[in-house]
Write an enzyme that holds these catalytic residues in place. Sequence first.
Site, PDB file in Angstrom:
ATOM      1  N   ASP A 156      -0.612  20.789   5.907  1.00 27.83           N
ATOM      2  CA  ASP A 156       0.466  21.454   5.157  1.00 27.83           C
ATOM      3  C   ASP A 156       0.544  22.927   5.558  1.00 27.83           C
ATOM      4  OD1 ASP A 156       0.969  19.104   3.524  1.00 27.83           O
ATOM      5  OD2 ASP A 156      -0.948  19.540   2.590  1.00 27.83           O
ATOM      6  N   HIS A 185      -2.449  17.929  -2.494  1.00 24.70           N
ATOM      7  CA  HIS A 185      -1.755  17.484  -1.272  1.00 24.70           C
ATOM      8  C   HIS A 185      -0.738  16.427  -1.695  1.00 24.70           C
ATOM      9  CE1 HIS A 185      -0.926  16.116   2.743  1.00 24.70           C
ATOM     10  NE2 HIS A 185      -1.336  14.898   2.442  1.00 24.70           N
TER      11      HIS A 185
HETATM   12  N1  NAD Z   1      -4.536  14.976   3.770  1.00 26.50           N
HETATM   13  C1  NAD Z   1      -3.583  14.926   4.695  1.00 26.50           C
HETATM   14  O1  NAD Z   1      -2.989  15.948   5.071  1.00 26.50           O
HETATM   15  C2  NAD Z   1      -3.187  13.618   5.322  1.00 26.50           C
HETATM   16  C3  NAD Z   1      -2.309  13.605   6.408  1.00 26.50           C
HETATM   17  C4  NAD Z   1      -1.985  12.380   7.007  1.00 26.50           C
HETATM   18  C5  NAD Z   1      -2.549  11.201   6.521  1.00 26.50           C
HETATM   19  N2  NAD Z   1      -3.370  11.250   5.444  1.00 26.50           N
HETATM   20  C6  NAD Z   1      -4.032  10.032   4.936  1.00 26.50           C
HETATM   21  O2  NAD Z   1      -5.055   9.695   5.882  1.00 26.50           O
HETATM   22  C7  NAD Z   1      -5.354   8.306   5.790  1.00 26.50           C
HETATM   23  C8  NAD Z   1      -5.441   7.693   7.173  1.00 26.50           C
HETATM   24  O3  NAD Z   1      -4.178   7.736   7.805  1.00 26.50           O
HETATM   25  P1  NAD Z   1      -3.884   6.807   9.077  1.00 26.50           P
HETATM   26  O4  NAD Z   1      -2.477   7.123   9.490  1.00 26.50           O
HETATM   27  O5  NAD Z   1      -4.970   6.897  10.078  1.00 26.50           O
HETATM   28  O6  NAD Z   1      -3.909   5.372   8.361  1.00 26.50           O
HETATM   29  P2  NAD Z   1      -4.107   3.943   9.033  1.00 26.50           P
HETATM   30  O7  NAD Z   1      -3.618   2.971   8.014  1.00 26.50           O
HETATM   31  O8  NAD Z   1      -3.546   3.898  10.410  1.00 26.50           O
HETATM   32  O9  NAD Z   1      -5.695   3.811   9.168  1.00 26.50           O
HETATM   33  C9  NAD Z   1      -6.541   3.675   8.067  1.00 26.50           C
HETATM   34  C10 NAD Z   1      -7.736   2.858   8.526  1.00 26.50           C
HETATM   35  O10 NAD Z   1      -8.690   2.859   7.473  1.00 26.50           O
HETATM   36  C11 NAD Z   1      -9.300   1.595   7.475  1.00 26.50           C
HETATM   37  N3  NAD Z   1     -10.013   1.389   6.201  1.00 26.50           N
HETATM   38  C12 NAD Z   1      -9.502   0.969   5.012  1.00 26.50           C
HETATM   39  N4  NAD Z   1     -10.482   0.891   4.101  1.00 26.50           N
HETATM   40  C13 NAD Z   1     -11.619   1.278   4.716  1.00 26.50           C
HETATM   41  C14 NAD Z   1     -12.966   1.391   4.288  1.00 26.50           C
HETATM   42  N5  NAD Z   1     -13.341   1.085   3.034  1.00 26.50           N
HETATM   43  N6  NAD Z   1     -13.899   1.815   5.180  1.00 26.50           N
HETATM   44  C15 NAD Z   1     -13.543   2.126   6.442  1.00 26.50           C
HETATM   45  N7  NAD Z   1     -12.282   2.016   6.917  1.00 26.50           N
HETATM   46  C16 NAD Z   1     -11.328   1.605   6.050  1.00 26.50           C
HETATM   47  C17 NAD Z   1      -8.146   0.640   7.729  1.00 26.50           C
HETATM   48  O11 NAD Z   1      -8.594  -0.638   8.155  1.00 26.50           O
HETATM   49  C18 NAD Z   1      -7.400   1.392   8.826  1.00 26.50           C
HETATM   50  O12 NAD Z   1      -7.865   1.061  10.121  1.00 26.50           O
HETATM   51  C19 NAD Z   1      -4.280   7.719   4.871  1.00 26.50           C
HETATM   52  O13 NAD Z   1      -4.821   7.606   3.565  1.00 26.50           O
HETATM   53  C20 NAD Z   1      -3.194   8.774   4.869  1.00 26.50           C
HETATM   54  O14 NAD Z   1      -2.431   8.750   3.681  1.00 26.50           O
HETATM   55  C21 NAD Z   1      -3.709  12.428   4.840  1.00 26.50           C
END
Ligand code: NAD
Length: 386
Positions: free
Chosen positions: A159, A204
């Site tokens: 952000d 966030h």
């Molecule tokens: N804070 C921020 O600024 C910000 C920015 C972008 C994304 N995000 C968040 O980051 C996260 C990841 O994003 P992404 O695009 O890589 O998502 P994604 O769905 O591509 O990948 C998430 C991965 O986590 C795995 N997973 C689920 N539960 C799990 C567990 N208990 N242990 C280990 N692995 C597990 C899934 O199988 C998947 O491979 C999401 O929650 C998204 O909302 C946050």
Amino acid sequence: MAPLRVVITGGAGQIAYSLIPLIARGLVFGPDVKVHLRLLDIPPAANALAGVAMEVQDSLFSTALEGVLATTNDVEAFTGAQVAILLGGFPRRPGMERWDLIGKNAGIMKRMGELLETYASPNCKVVVVANPAQTNCYILSIYAPSLPRKNITSLSRLDHDRMIGMLLHEANSRLMSASAGNGSECVRKLTAADVRGACIWGNHSNSQVPDVSAVEFFVDGRWVPIESVIPDRTWLGLSNSLPGGGNLGVGTEGSLVEAVRKRGAAVLAARKLSSAMSAANAIAEHLSDWLSPEKSGHSPAVSMGVTTDGNPFGVSEGVFSSLPVRCTLGGDWNYDEGFSLTDDVRRHLEASVVELEDEKATALKMLEKAEAAAGSAPGLVPRPSL
Ligand SMILES: NC(=O)c1ccc[n+]([C@@H]2O[C@H](COP(=O)([O-])OP(=O)(O)OC[C@H]3O[C@@H](n4cnc5c(N)ncnc54)[C@H](O)[C@@H]3O)[C@@H](O)[C@H]2O)c1
């Protein structure tokens, strides 16, 4: 020296795919720090994870990568971890209620906290990215009570970077057209190093408070206030109220605040995929400012999701929130007391903190429900402040 053990959960996901090369090329922990990566995902993602491991091998990363372990065994992944990058979480599905999403992710964070407490290095540094990121930090801090609370952070750097990117875009176009208008030579283009004083406060989420009231640009050899380059107070949110006025949590159509809050949705709408590249870059910056020997102690103030316990800004204690910090040498950080809250920012931040408190209460309620259903005594032990 033994390699740094770095665990990435959600190792088969989108963000990990963009982040792994940055780490493996020495751009996160420093070129001289060898890293052993532990990529963790859940069993249904095991094939995808194996594919990522093949690609890592094929990429001949030799600079900083000492080795890689791809596993669905969480104990194996967390054993001895010195840095934990928590990307793994439950995604929001169509029709899913917000409280249900918070509850599912609280369960995942409970397990991550237990793993950190039992198997990771006692000084492990953590960045939580999986949403709801700040509330997830709070749950971790309960289930990893021995881990110093300052070691648990969440990502608000994306952000922060979005806001700086938009400010630079606006400032450069104004400076260029001013120089073209008066016939002078083209001015030097401003970069991120020419901006200081920006901060994201709060959750966030759409309630976050992008704050430019203390921003300065480095123009023609000196720091100048933001309004001398961008005099549009309505766009900046510097008028008598942040855009949205009395309507807390809503940004005025077309304002910087609204654009920053909605940037993730805009990328998703355009790409049909979330903003993984910029998220990975923001994680790399968050970690290198905090932990790399080259950068920590030399970086400007940055926005990080951290504990509010003991903060000097008057933000309610007991949650994690995005606040301005300065990273210090040796992997520590301090609140940046050079920042103060304007009345408008404080009012909007209070609304964002109410949302964080609500998320925290929901997560705790869902965990207690799950523990009662499993027949175990609730293990939620409130911790003392820092
Ligand atoms: N804070 C921020 O600024 C910000 C920015 C972008 C994304 N995000 C968040 O980051 C996260 C990841 O994003 P992404 O695009 O890589 O998502 P994604 O769905 O591509 O990948 C998430 C991965 O986590 C795995 N997973 C689920 N539960 C799990 C567990 N208990 N242990 C280990 N692995 C597990 C899934 O199988 C998947 O491979 C999401 O929650 C998204 O909302 C946050």
